[in-house]
Design a protein around this motif. Structure first.
Motif, PDB file in Angstrom:
ATOM      1  N   MET A   1       0.856  -1.197   0.000  1.00  0.00           N
ATOM      2  CA  MET A   1       0.000   0.000   0.000  1.00  0.00           C
ATOM      3  C   MET A   1       0.888   1.241   0.000  1.00  0.00           C
ATOM      4  SD  MET A   1      -2.807  -1.156   2.904  1.00  0.00           S
ATOM      5  CE  MET A   1      -1.585  -1.312   4.208  1.00  0.00           C
ATOM      6  N   PRO A   2       1.415   1.642  -1.151  1.00  0.00           N
ATOM      7  CA  PRO A   2       2.390   2.736  -1.194  1.00  0.00           C
ATOM      8  C   PRO A   2       1.880   4.087  -0.703  1.00  0.00           C
ATOM      9  CG  PRO A   2       1.973   1.838  -3.400  1.00  0.00           C
ATOM     10  CD  PRO A   2       1.165   1.046  -2.449  1.00  0.00           C
ATOM     11  N   SER A   3       0.583   4.313  -0.682  1.00  0.00           N
ATOM     12  CA  SER A   3       0.079   5.612  -0.230  1.00  0.00           C
ATOM     13  C   SER A   3      -0.411   5.567   1.222  1.00  0.00           C
ATOM     14  CB  SER A   3      -1.032   6.100  -1.153  1.00  0.00           C
ATOM     15  OG  SER A   3      -2.086   5.174  -1.179  1.00  0.00           O
ATOM     16  N   VAL A   4       0.002   4.559   1.964  1.00  0.00           N
ATOM     17  CA  VAL A   4      -0.323   4.450   3.388  1.00  0.00           C
ATOM     18  C   VAL A   4       0.968   4.645   4.164  1.00  0.00           C
ATOM     19  CG1 VAL A   4      -1.192   2.934   5.211  1.00  0.00           C
ATOM     20  CG2 VAL A   4      -2.276   2.917   2.953  1.00  0.00           C
ATOM     21  N   ARG A   5       0.904   5.498   5.190  1.00  0.00           N
ATOM     22  CA  ARG A   5       2.069   5.784   6.017  1.00  0.00           C
ATOM     23  C   ARG A   5       1.732   5.528   7.486  1.00  0.00           C
ATOM     24  NH1 ARG A   5       1.029  10.544   3.234  1.00  0.00           N
ATOM     25  NH2 ARG A   5       0.744  11.566   5.220  1.00  0.00           N
ATOM     26  N   VAL A   6       2.757   5.252   8.280  1.00  0.00           N
ATOM     27  CA  VAL A   6       2.608   5.093   9.724  1.00  0.00           C
ATOM     28  C   VAL A   6       3.416   6.192  10.390  1.00  0.00           C
ATOM     29  CG1 VAL A   6       3.008   3.583  11.706  1.00  0.00           C
ATOM     30  CG2 VAL A   6       2.284   2.597   9.530  1.00  0.00           C
ATOM     31  N   LYS A   7       2.797   6.868  11.340  1.00  0.00           N
ATOM     32  CA  LYS A   7       3.411   8.040  11.962  1.00  0.00           C
ATOM     33  C   LYS A   7       3.182   8.000  13.469  1.00  0.00           C
ATOM     34  CE  LYS A   7       2.872  13.048  12.053  1.00  0.00           C
ATOM     35  NZ  LYS A   7       1.975  14.127  11.676  1.00  0.00           N
ATOM     36  N   PHE A   8       4.138   8.539  14.197  1.00  0.00           N
ATOM     37  CA  PHE A   8       4.001   8.698  15.642  1.00  0.00           C
ATOM     38  C   PHE A   8       3.159   9.934  15.943  1.00  0.00           C
ATOM     39  CE2 PHE A   8       5.586  10.983  19.413  1.00  0.00           C
ATOM     40  CZ  PHE A   8       5.153  10.099  20.393  1.00  0.00           C
ATOM     41  N   VAL A   9       2.329   9.833  16.975  1.00  0.00           N
ATOM     42  CA  VAL A   9       1.542  10.956  17.450  1.00  0.00           C
ATOM     43  C   VAL A   9       1.540  10.910  18.977  1.00  0.00           C
ATOM     44  CG1 VAL A   9      -0.676   9.732  17.393  1.00  0.00           C
ATOM     45  CG2 VAL A   9      -0.646  12.193  17.140  1.00  0.00           C
ATOM     46  N   ARG A  10       1.499  12.061  19.609  1.00  0.00           N
ATOM     47  CA  ARG A  10       1.456  12.104  21.071  1.00  0.00           C
ATOM     48  C   ARG A  10       0.172  11.467  21.597  1.00  0.00           C
ATOM     49  NH1 ARG A  10       4.740  15.963  23.805  1.00  0.00           N
ATOM     50  NH2 ARG A  10       6.110  17.065  22.379  1.00  0.00           N
ATOM     51  N   LYS A  11       0.265  10.965  22.802  1.00  0.00           N
ATOM     52  CA  LYS A  11      -0.886  10.304  23.431  1.00  0.00           C
ATOM     53  C   LYS A  11      -2.106  11.236  23.491  1.00  0.00           C
ATOM     54  CE  LYS A  11      -1.946   7.433  27.339  1.00  0.00           C
ATOM     55  NZ  LYS A  11      -1.298   6.435  28.152  1.00  0.00           N
ATOM     56  N   GLN A  12      -1.870  12.520  23.747  1.00  0.00           N
ATOM     57  CA  GLN A  12      -2.968  13.487  23.841  1.00  0.00           C
ATOM     58  C   GLN A  12      -3.720  13.632  22.520  1.00  0.00           C
ATOM     59  OE1 GLN A  12       0.215  13.966  24.665  1.00  0.00           O
ATOM     60  NE2 GLN A  12       0.433  15.196  26.521  1.00  0.00           N
ATOM     61  N   ALA A  13      -3.077  13.332  21.403  1.00  0.00           N
ATOM     62  CA  ALA A  13      -3.706  13.437  20.085  1.00  0.00           C
ATOM     63  C   ALA A  13      -4.286  12.091  19.633  1.00  0.00           C
ATOM     64  CB  ALA A  13      -2.696  13.945  19.063  1.00  0.00           C
ATOM     65  N   ASN A  14      -4.290  11.118  20.530  1.00  0.00           N
ATOM     66  CA  ASN A  14      -4.736   9.766  20.189  1.00  0.00           C
ATOM     67  C   ASN A  14      -5.822   9.287  21.148  1.00  0.00           C
ATOM     68  OD1 ASN A  14      -4.314   7.696  18.300  1.00  0.00           O
ATOM     69  ND2 ASN A  14      -3.071   6.520  19.728  1.00  0.00           N
ATOM     70  N   GLU A  15      -6.563  10.204  21.734  1.00  0.00           N
ATOM     71  CA  GLU A  15      -7.491   9.866  22.812  1.00  0.00           C
ATOM     72  C   GLU A  15      -8.683   9.032  22.375  1.00  0.00           C
ATOM     73  OE1 GLU A  15      -8.522  13.019  25.460  1.00  0.00           O
ATOM     74  OE2 GLU A  15      -6.443  13.689  25.613  1.00  0.00           O
ATOM     75  N   VAL A  16      -9.185   9.212  21.171  1.00  0.00           N
ATOM     76  CA  VAL A  16     -10.346   8.426  20.730  1.00  0.00           C
ATOM     77  C   VAL A  16      -9.948   6.956  20.586  1.00  0.00           C
ATOM     78  CG1 VAL A  16     -12.082   8.084  18.930  1.00  0.00           C
ATOM     79  CG2 VAL A  16     -11.476  10.403  19.648  1.00  0.00           C
ATOM     80  N   ALA A  17      -8.812   6.697  19.964  1.00  0.00           N
ATOM     81  CA  ALA A  17      -8.340   5.308  19.836  1.00  0.00           C
ATOM     82  C   ALA A  17      -8.073   4.713  21.213  1.00  0.00           C
ATOM     83  CB  ALA A  17      -7.087   5.252  18.972  1.00  0.00           C
ATOM     84  N   HIS A  18      -7.515   5.509  22.107  1.00  0.00           N
ATOM     85  CA  HIS A  18      -7.247   5.039  23.470  1.00  0.00           C
ATOM     86  C   HIS A  18      -8.555   4.681  24.183  1.00  0.00           C
ATOM     87  CE1 HIS A  18      -5.108   4.655  27.257  1.00  0.00           C
ATOM     88  NE2 HIS A  18      -6.017   5.433  27.808  1.00  0.00           N
ATOM     89  N   GLY A  19      -9.554   5.533  24.010  1.00  0.00           N
ATOM     90  CA  GLY A  19     -10.860   5.256  24.618  1.00  0.00           C
ATOM     91  C   GLY A  19     -11.492   3.984  24.080  1.00  0.00           C
ATOM     92  N   LEU A  20     -11.340   3.734  22.799  1.00  0.00           N
ATOM     93  CA  LEU A  20     -11.862   2.495  22.208  1.00  0.00           C
ATOM     94  C   LEU A  20     -11.090   1.280  22.716  1.00  0.00           C
ATOM     95  CD1 LEU A  20     -12.491   3.653  18.534  1.00  0.00           C
ATOM     96  CD2 LEU A  20     -14.239   3.003  20.210  1.00  0.00           C
TER      97      LEU A  20
END
Length: 194
Positions: free
Chosen positions: A146-165
């Motif tokens: 999937m050449p147009s898919v990237r993985v990136k680091f993000v701070r925990k504060q910017a990842n709260e919805v995924a954390h809640g799930l």
């Protein structure tokens, strides 16, 4: 036999030095924002997180797909077996997110995780630990397809919805799909769109 010996030697060296940089690789991506940022127009973003507790051999993961306007498209929580530690749980969660993206056949996607070690290992910035090498390799294979898919680091504060799930109760081997945010995450999703 020489291959096995070399493998063990590499493992011992990695364990003694900790995580080190691989020469001729790009520097790690740093997620500087403390708030969720929408992807560029025409792109999608998947935020992913894992929840793991010591003494158990499983983890749960949460992931959410949103568009460039920040709209919640779909969320998922699932229970994954055999996670021995936090790094393995985070790597498994990223692998599940990449598999989900591949099955959706969405063109441009940014996958964000708050696990800097896992993200850097997947992106080839750092060596990775032997215990999660097979998971990292699988993530890299998925990304190559999937050449147009990237993985990136993000701070925990910017990842709260995924954390809640990821923190939602989920019975053994379950998968729960949400087409709108769960009630306890509506306010967080709305805050992200401001």
């Amino acid at each position: 036999m020489d291959v096995c010996f070399k493998f063990v030697q590499d493992w011992k060296e990695a364990r003694s030095k900790g995580v080190t940089k691989v020469p001729n690789k790009k520097q790690p991506m740093q997620g500087n924002s403390r708030r969720w940022q929408p992807p560029e127009n025409g792109e999608y973003k998947v935020n992913v997180d894992a929840a793991w507790s010591q003494g158990v051999d499983f983890c749960s993961t949460g992931m959410v797909l949103r568009d460039s306007s920040g709209h919640f498209i779909e969320g998922r929580t699932m229970h994954l077996p055999q996670a021995g530690d936090v790094l393995e749980a985070e790597a498994l969660a990223i692998r599940e997110a990449l598999s989900w993206v591949k099955n959706m056949e969405v063109m441009k996607v940014m996958v964000e995780s708050d696990s800097l070690v896992a993200v850097n290992a997947i992106n080839g910035v750092n060596n990775y630990l032997l215990e999660v090498g097979h998971i990292i390799d699988h993530c890299r294979l998925l990304l190559q397809s999937m050449p147009s898919v990237r993985v990136k680091f993000v701070r925990k504060q910017a990842n709260e919805v995924a954390h809640g799930l990821a923190k939602m109760p989920c019975s053994s081997n379950c998968l729960v799909i949400f087409t709108s945010p769960p009630t306890h995450l509506v306010e967080t999703c709305n805050f992200d769109m401001v």
